[in-house]
Design an enzyme around this catalytic site. Structure first.
Site, PDB file in Angstrom:
ATOM      1  N   LYS A  85       0.804  -1.095  -0.082  1.00 51.36           N
ATOM      2  CA  LYS A  85       0.057   0.116   0.128  1.00 51.36           C
ATOM      3  C   LYS A  85       0.778   1.380  -0.014  1.00 51.36           C
ATOM      4  CE  LYS A  85      -3.757  -2.143   2.803  1.00 51.36           C
ATOM      5  NZ  LYS A  85      -4.904  -2.059   1.743  1.00 51.36           N
ATOM      6  N   GLY A 157     -10.919  -2.719   8.861  1.00 48.84           N
ATOM      7  CA  GLY A 157     -10.605  -3.059  10.390  1.00 48.84           C
ATOM      8  C   GLY A 157     -11.845  -3.037  11.324  1.00 48.84           C
ATOM      9  N   GLY A 218     -14.068  -5.151   5.892  1.00 51.02           N
ATOM     10  CA  GLY A 218     -14.848  -5.553   6.816  1.00 51.02           C
ATOM     11  C   GLY A 218     -15.374  -7.136   6.586  1.00 51.02           C
ATOM     12  N   SER A 240      -7.651  -7.455   8.339  1.00 50.79           N
ATOM     13  CA  SER A 240      -7.858  -7.964   9.721  1.00 50.79           C
ATOM     14  C   SER A 240      -8.389  -9.076  10.035  1.00 50.79           C
ATOM     15  CB  SER A 240      -8.217  -6.781  10.717  1.00 50.79           C
ATOM     16  OG  SER A 240      -8.018  -5.491   9.937  1.00 50.79           O
TER      17      SER A 240
END
Lengths: 298, 201
Positions: A85, A157, A218, A240
């Site tokens: 990134k 996240g 998500g 995550s």
């Protein structure tokens, strides 16, 4: 063009790379060991970053490009593509990542933006870019700048899929709208959604984006992955959701399985069995405006 | 209609595309344009009644893992060794080889060949190049994306195209491999070649 007749960095080569990732899962990893787990679980690529979005949220501060040493370590460990990134607008981070020969650069809202007015001129690079989008206009602006792959932004996240669903529906719904419009309506639509007219025409004629559309932000469970695939995603980024869960090895493999077999509820059920705890999720209502990463980028 | 018609026609011939991961839809479109019926192969049962099978581009480790788990690795092998025609592009070429000089991974082993994965380097070195191809009158534009090449081939394998010493297209009796992606171009000659010369359609 090289003297041997080889043309590198063409748009076909850049967007073609994303076409090879379709139907696959791309996983966030923070070290070589996680990258190895991801590859063994069947990931089609890994995203190398210093902190997963959940930790960026928890720890705060400015989030930047990862340490080149860490990225190189991951590149040496796995044979699948390695993405990394760069901050929105930070074209020098992108130049650095290109010099490291990462396979894809994500100009990402998960990192702290470096420029509040302009995104990177992505057409100027030989390495392809993926960018996040919340709706069709934003997706086409990024493609206009040279992005060769689009992903929904979602809300990284949080372990909450609701924003990814919203963005995916906004993009695919926007595409469907264009396909039923008369040609004379397209210029006004182009103005209204703030997208380049030529790309609006192309989408209206072809009924899809001119590049691959993944989902991100998500996704925490096999069922989340299958949901996004049924909503029209070509593949899935999981941040995550894997390495913040109770059993990352099992969860990584199960999200791959559910993405492959997304049309088959029995297979998704099998993939979901006995996975242990998913990452702890966040309600959107609990996030302050500053905590909303999807609002970054324009 | 013609004298060649030996048996009653039962609609178009079916050609499968292995659909576990990768660029499946691109092949589907071209096969449809060429008048054969594309079948997306996700399970062993889908292989029955096919006149040929394309193993598309994608990530060969991911595709290989899924094929082991679903039984498709054995299924495709048995389709091939019973005479079923197979075409592997890019990741499909890696899987088709009998040996790799890279890390261990599931392979189909359909062709007597040693493969080098990502043989031209990382994505920044991916390229397009016009290729001379055995049996083609005009050059073919090869789109190479983190492509493999065959370093060496054994008996029974005919080399169709090379870049320097690197073998980028080859065939055996019922198998064709290309390191590049004809399905990313508008040029249908490789698909026609596969259907005509390998599948005998």
């Amino acid at each position: 063009m090289a003297e041997n007749g080889q043309k590198t960095g063409t748009f076909r080569v850049k967007s073609g790379m994303a076409q090879m990732l379709k139907g696959g899962v791309i996983m966030d990893v923070v070290d070589a060991e996680q990258a190895r787990v991801a590859e063994e679980a069947g990931a089609v690529a890994v995203m190398a970053l210093e902190r997963v979005p959940a930790d960026i949220r928890a720890q705060g501060g400015v989030a930047r490009m990862s340490d080149p040493g860490m990225i190189s370590g991951i590149q040496e460990t796995v044979s699948i593509p390695v993405m990394a990134k760069a901050r929105i607008g930070h074209f020098v981070e992108a130049q650095v990542l290109q010099s490291l020969e990462v396979d894809y650069i994500d100009e990402s809202e998960v990192l702290t933006p470096a420029d509040e007015a302009y995104h990177i001129d992505k057409a100027a690079f030989e390495v392809p870019f993926v960018c996040g989008a919340t709706n069709l206009g934003e997706a086409l602006r990024r493609i206009g700048e040279g992005a060769a792959m689009i992903r929904s932004k979602g809300e990284a996240g949080t372990g909450n899929v609701v924003e990814a669903v919203r963005h995916m529906r906004a993009i695919t719904g926007g595409i469907r709208r264009l396909t039923v419009m008369e040609t004379e309506e397209l210029m006004t639509e182009s103005k209204n959604i703030g997208a380049p007219y030529e790309l609006v025409r192309w989408v209206a004629e072809n009924g899809r984006l001119p590049v691959v559309l993944f989902t991100a932000g998500g996704i925490a469970t096999p069922a989340d992955a299958a949901l996004m695939m049924q909503l029209g995603a070509d593949g899935v980024f999981v941040g995550s959701g894997i390495f913040k869960s109770g059993d990352p090895v099992a969860r990584a493999a199960s999200i791959v399985k559910a993405t492959t077999s997304y049309r088959d509820p029995k297979a998704v059920a099998d993939a979901s069995r006995g996975l242990g705890e998913a990452m702890v999720g966040r309600e959107m209502g609990d996030l302050t405006e500053e905590e909303r990463l999807a609002a970054r980028g324009w | 209609m013609t004298a060649r018609e030996k048996e009653p026609e039962e609609g178009p011939k079916k050609v499968g595309i292995l659909a576990v991961q990768g660029d499946v839809e691109e092949h589907v479109q071209i096969l449809r344009d060429l008048g054969v019926e594309p079948v997306e192969v996700r399970a062993v049962e889908d292989l029955s009644g096919l006149s040929g099978l394309i193993v598309p581009g994608g990530e060969s480790t991911a595709i290989g893992n899924i094929m082991v788990e679903s039984g498709l690795l054995d299924g495709v092998r048995s389709f091939f060794y019973k005479g079923g025609p197979v075409w592997g592009t890019c990741a499909g070429m890696v899987l088709a080889a009998s040996a790799t000089n890279g890390p261990r991974q599931p392979m189909l082993g359909l062709m007597n060949a040693l493969v080098t994965r990502n043989g031209f380097g990382r994505q920044v070195h991916s390229f397009e190049q016009d290729l001379e191809v055995e049996g083609f009158d005009e050059p073919f534009t090869g789109v190479f994306i983190r492509s493999p090449f065959f370093e060496d081939v054994g008996p029974g394998v005919e080399v169709l195209s090379t870049i320097g010493e690197k073998i980028v297209a080859a065939r055996g009796e019922n198998i064709l491999v290309t390191a590049f992606h004809p399905e990313l171009t508008d040029d249908k000659r490789f698909h026609e070649y596969f259907l005509r010369e390998v599948c005998d359609i």
